[in-house]
Design a protein around this motif. Structure first.
Motif, short mmCIF file in Angstrom:
data_model
loop_
_atom_site.label_atom_id
_atom_site.label_comp_id
_atom_site.label_asym_id
_atom_site.label_seq_id
_atom_site.Cartn_x
_atom_site.Cartn_y
_atom_site.Cartn_z
N HIS A 82 0.83 -1.22 0.00
CA HIS A 82 0.00 0.00 0.00
C HIS A 82 0.86 1.27 0.00
O HIS A 82 0.50 2.28 0.62
CB HIS A 82 -0.95 -0.03 1.19
CG HIS A 82 -1.97 -1.12 1.09
ND1 HIS A 82 -3.03 -1.08 0.21
CD2 HIS A 82 -2.08 -2.31 1.74
CE1 HIS A 82 -3.75 -2.18 0.32
NE2 HIS A 82 -3.20 -2.94 1.24
N TYR A 83 2.01 1.18 -0.65
CA TYR A 83 2.88 2.32 -0.98
C TYR A 83 3.59 2.94 0.23
O TYR A 83 4.78 3.19 0.19
CB TYR A 83 2.12 3.43 -1.73
CG TYR A 83 1.02 2.96 -2.63
CD1 TYR A 83 1.28 2.01 -3.63
CD2 TYR A 83 -0.28 3.42 -2.50
CE1 TYR A 83 0.26 1.56 -4.47
CE2 TYR A 83 -1.29 2.97 -3.33
CZ TYR A 83 -1.02 2.03 -4.31
OH TYR A 83 -2.01 1.58 -5.11
N ALA A 84 2.86 3.22 1.32
CA ALA A 84 3.43 3.83 2.53
C ALA A 84 4.14 5.14 2.23
O ALA A 84 5.18 5.47 2.81
CB ALA A 84 4.40 2.86 3.22
N LEU A 85 3.60 5.91 1.30
CA LEU A 85 4.16 7.23 1.00
C LEU A 85 3.68 8.24 2.04
O LEU A 85 2.61 8.09 2.63
CB LEU A 85 3.72 7.70 -0.39
CG LEU A 85 4.19 6.85 -1.57
CD1 LEU A 85 3.61 7.41 -2.87
CD2 LEU A 85 5.71 6.82 -1.66
N PHE A 86 4.48 9.26 2.26
CA PHE A 86 4.11 10.33 3.19
C PHE A 86 3.19 11.32 2.46
O PHE A 86 3.61 12.00 1.52
CB PHE A 86 5.36 11.04 3.70
CG PHE A 86 6.30 10.12 4.44
CD1 PHE A 86 5.94 9.53 5.64
CD2 PHE A 86 7.56 9.84 3.92
CE1 PHE A 86 6.80 8.69 6.31
CE2 PHE A 86 8.44 8.99 4.58
CZ PHE A 86 8.05 8.41 5.80
N ARG A 87 1.96 11.42 2.93
CA ARG A 87 0.96 12.24 2.25
C ARG A 87 1.29 13.72 2.30
O ARG A 87 0.91 14.48 1.40
CB ARG A 87 -0.42 12.00 2.87
CG ARG A 87 -0.94 10.59 2.68
CD ARG A 87 -2.19 10.34 3.52
NE ARG A 87 -3.27 11.25 3.14
CZ ARG A 87 -4.15 11.00 2.17
NH1 ARG A 87 -4.07 9.88 1.48
NH2 ARG A 87 -5.11 11.86 1.91
N HIS A 88 2.01 14.15 3.35
CA HIS A 88 2.29 15.58 3.51
C HIS A 88 3.55 16.00 2.75
O HIS A 88 3.90 17.18 2.74
CB HIS A 88 2.46 15.91 4.99
CG HIS A 88 3.65 15.26 5.63
ND1 HIS A 88 3.68 13.91 5.93
CD2 HIS A 88 4.85 15.77 6.01
CE1 HIS A 88 4.86 13.62 6.48
NE2 HIS A 88 5.58 14.72 6.53
N GLN A 143 2.86 3.58 -6.80
CA GLN A 143 3.71 2.40 -6.61
C GLN A 143 5.08 2.61 -7.24
O GLN A 143 6.09 2.17 -6.69
CB GLN A 143 3.02 1.16 -7.21
CG GLN A 143 3.66 -0.16 -6.80
CD GLN A 143 3.70 -0.36 -5.30
OE1 GLN A 143 4.48 0.28 -4.60
NE2 GLN A 143 2.86 -1.24 -4.79
N ARG A 144 5.13 3.31 -8.37
CA ARG A 144 6.44 3.59 -8.98
C ARG A 144 7.26 4.57 -8.14
O ARG A 144 8.47 4.45 -8.05
CB ARG A 144 6.26 4.12 -10.40
CG ARG A 144 5.99 2.99 -11.41
CD ARG A 144 6.13 3.48 -12.83
NE ARG A 144 4.91 4.09 -13.31
CZ ARG A 144 4.82 4.83 -14.42
NH1 ARG A 144 5.91 5.08 -15.14
NH2 ARG A 144 3.68 5.33 -14.81
N ILE A 145 6.57 5.52 -7.50
CA ILE A 145 7.27 6.45 -6.60
C ILE A 145 7.80 5.68 -5.38
O ILE A 145 8.93 5.93 -4.92
CB ILE A 145 6.33 7.58 -6.14
CG1 ILE A 145 5.93 8.45 -7.34
CG2 ILE A 145 6.99 8.44 -5.07
CD1 ILE A 145 7.09 9.05 -8.11
N ALA A 146 7.01 4.75 -4.86
CA ALA A 146 7.47 3.93 -3.74
C ALA A 146 8.71 3.14 -4.11
O ALA A 146 9.65 2.98 -3.31
CB ALA A 146 6.35 2.99 -3.29
#
Length: 358
Positions: A82-88, A143-146
Motif C-alpha cells: 500500500h505504498y506507505a508514501l508520506f501524504r504531507h 507504486q512507482r514512486i514507492a
C-alpha cells in the motif's frame, strides 16, 4: 548481493509461520515467493529485511551472517503493497526521504540528493510529477514512486511485498512488465511476494512455491509449470482437472480409461492422483483412432477473449471436466450446450496418492 537463508523457523504463538526454510538467491536474480495467504511468504520477506527476527536459523548476505543486524545495516530497499508514501510530502521529498535521514557523516549534499532524486524519477518515468503529492497520483504512479524511494538509498537487495496487489488488473499487468524491464537494467538482487501465479510466471527468474511454512518447489517459471514436484504445486499453478486413479505396470486408470504414462512420469503401482490441465484436453465430435477418450456432454460454454472454456460431464460419471479451446477450434467444432462429444486427454501427470487408505 546473494542471499542465503538457512533453516529458518518462525512461530507466532502456536502457529508455525516458517518451518525449516532453506533457500539461496544468487546475485542479480529476481525471485518470486509464491503461495496463498498464510503460507509464510511475507514473514520470510520481513525476516530477510530484518523487520522480524527468526526463532531459529540464519540469514546471510553474500556469505556474511546478518541475522542479528539491524534493518538499517542491511542495505535493503522495501516496497510495501500500500505504498506507505508520506501524504504531507511531495513526490520529490518522498523519494529524497531516505537520503535526508542518513547520519550526517554519510548524508549526501543537497545538490547530490537533488541529482539522485531526479535521476530516479526519470528512471521510473515520473520526473514530471516531482511537485505533486501522493493523493494527486494514480495507484500505479504511487507504486512507482514507492519503488524510486526504495532505490534512492542504493540498496544491495530490493524486497517487494505484494507490490501490485492493490492495483486493478490492467495497471498491474503494465507495471509488472515495467518492473521486469527495470530489473534487467539495474540487476539488483530482488525478492518479491505474490499470490498471483501469472505475475510470478511472467516476472520472476525463479519461483519459490510455498505452502504452510515450507518450500514445496524452487525452479524457473518453465520448470515449475511444466514439471510440478507435488500435487500442491500442480493445483496452485493454474486450473487443473483432478482424477482418482490407479497405476499398474506403467498405465494409469482414469475414469474407466487406461492411459500409458510417459517414462518420466512413471509411478509405483498403487493408488494415485492424475492431473490434466484444461488446455491439454482435445475435444472431437467423432471418436477417431485408438487413443483413449472419454464420452462427455457439453454442460456449459463460456467465451473469454481468445479462449473458450467448456464444462463437460463424463457420461455415466459425476466428474466435471474443464477444457479450454481456442476460438478458432471452437468455431471449427461448432459446439452447442447439451451435445455429446469425445474428449482426449494429453500430458497426464500422475502422483502417488498419499491420502489413500492402506
Amino acid at each position: 548481493m546473494s542471499i542465503e537463508i538457512r533453516n529458518v523457523k518462525k512461530n507466532f504463538g502456536d502457529f508455525s509461520a516458517l518451518n525449516d526454510v532453506t533457500l539461496d538467491v544468487p546475485s542479480g536474480e529476481l525471485v518470486a515467493l509464491l503461495g496463498p495467504s498464510g503460507c509464510g511468504k511475507t514473514t520470510l520477506l520481513r525476516i530477510i529485511a530484518g523487520l522480524e527476527a527468526p526463532d531459529a536459523g540464519s540469514i546471510h548476505f553474500h556469505g556474511k551472517d546478518t541475522t542479528e543486524r539491524d534493518v538499517r545495516e542491511r542495505q535493503v530497499g522495501f516496497v510495501f503493497q500500500h505504498y506507505a508514501l508520506f501524504r504531507h510530502m511531495n513526490v520529490f521529498e518522498n523519494v529524497a526521504f531516505g537520503l535526508r535521514v542518513r547520519p550526517k557523516e554519510t548524508r549526501p549534499s543537497d545538490a547530490e540528493i537533488k541529482r539522485r532524486v531526479h535521476e530516479l524519477l526519470e528512471l521510473v518515468q515520473l520526473d514530471w510529477l516531482a511537485d505533486r503529492y501522493p493523493p494527486q497520483l494514480s495507484g500505479g504512479q504511487r507504486q512507482r514512486i514507492a519503488l524510486a524511494r526504495a532505490l534512492a538509498v542504493e540498496p544491495k537487495v530490493l524486497l517487494l511485498d505484494e507490490p501490485f496487489g492493490a492495483l486493478d488488473a490492467k495497471v498491474r499487468k503494465e507495471l509488472r512488465r515495467w518492473l521486469r524491464r527495470l530489473h534487467d537494467e539495474l540487476h539488483i538482487t530482488s525478492v518479491f511476494v505474490t499470490h498471483d501465479q501469472e505475475e510470478a510466471l511472467e516476472v520472476a527468474d525463479r519461483i519459490v512455491v510455498m505452502n504452510k511454512g515450507k518450500v514445496e518447489q524452487i525452479g524457473t517459471p518453465q520448470e515449475v509449470y511444466d514439471n510440478p514436484a507435488t500435487p500442491y504445486v500442480y493445483n496452485f499453478l493454474g486450473n487443473v482437472n483432478q482424477f482418482k486413479s490407479n497405476v499398474l505396470k506403467g498405465e494409469a486408470s482414469i475414469g474407466g480409461l487406461s492411459i500409458k504414462l510417459e517414462k518420466e512420469n512413471q509411478q509405483a503401482d498403487g493408488a494415485a492422483l492424475a492431473y490434466i490441465r484444461p488446455h491439454d484436453i482435445d475435444v472431437q465430435r467423432i471418436k477417431s483412432g485408438s487413443a483413449p477418450a472419454f464420452e462427455a456432454k457439453v454442460n456449459y460454454i463460456h467465451a473469454i477473449g481468445p479462449l473458450v472454456r467448456l464444462e463437460l460431464q463424463q457420461l455415466g460419471q459425476d466428474a466435471i471436466i474443464e477444457a479450454e479451446l481456442t476460438q478458432e477450434r471452437f468455431r471449427e467444432l461448432g459446439l452447442n450446450t447439451g451435445e455429446q462429444v469425445f474428449i482426449y486427454p494429453r500430458n497426464v501427470r500422475v502422483f502417488v496418492d498419499n491420502t489413500a487408505s492402506a
